[in-house]
Design a protein around this motif. Structure first.
Motif: not given
Length: 176
Positions: A148-149, A164-172
């Motif tokens: 993402g960065v 970042l969407h996948q990050l939020a979905h999987e780890f948020g």
């Protein structure tokens, strides 16, 4: 501590609870300083003291403690990685890159090394290398963060948003 009040490692753990759970920097610093008095040549103690020193005593002092720890344990990938991150945060990119490369050489499968190298290379203007490194990060949460960065830094907003969407979905919070 009741069983072994002179065990430096116990004081490190007490410091970690104060620092990471209670956010009580003075108490954490006191526990780490006690550990340092008990075991001044223990690399784990030096790294723990370096962490709080960065907060309460300054970045240069933390870097010096980290360098002392590495001198005592030159094969510690984690110590090189942590020093690399501290150098990166100070904008000392070439030094950070060198430390992170040593960490990667010592343990190519260690988590966080590729993530930290990726953002360092991005900051150095080496975007393609940064992207390749981000993709190699072993820990999924940090792979997605690095992607993402780096994608954002290269102007690829769609890929950055996707990571970042996948990050939020999987780890948020909604993943729990």
């Amino acid at each position: 501590l009741a069983l072994a009040p002179d065990l430096a490692e116990a004081h490190i753990r007490l410091g970690q609870v104060s620092e990471l759970c209670d956010w009580n920097w003075p108490a954490a610093n006191a526990a780490y300083q006690k550990a340092l008095r008990l075991a001044p040549d223990n690399p784990d103690v030096l790294m723990a003291v370096a962490g709080i020193t960065r907060i309460v005593g300054g970045a240069e002092a933390a870097i010096e403690l980290s360098r002392r720890a590495i001198a005592l344990d030159p094969l510690s990938s984690a110590a090189h990685r942590t020093l690399g991150l501290r150098l990166f945060l100070m904008g000392r990119l070439d030094e950070a890159d060198a430390m992170l490369e040593i960490a990667r050489e010592l343990n190519p499968n260690a988590g966080l090394v590729h993530c930290f190298l990726a953002v360092t290379r991005l900051a150095q203007g080496r975007a393609q290398e940064a992207l390749a490194l981000a993709r190699q990060e072993r820990l999924p949460v940090f792979r997605l963060l690095a992607l993402g960065v780096v994608e954002h830094g290269t102007g690829n907003r769609a890929a950055s948003d996707a990571a970042l969407h996948q990050l939020a979905h999987e780890f948020g919070d909604e993943a729990g």
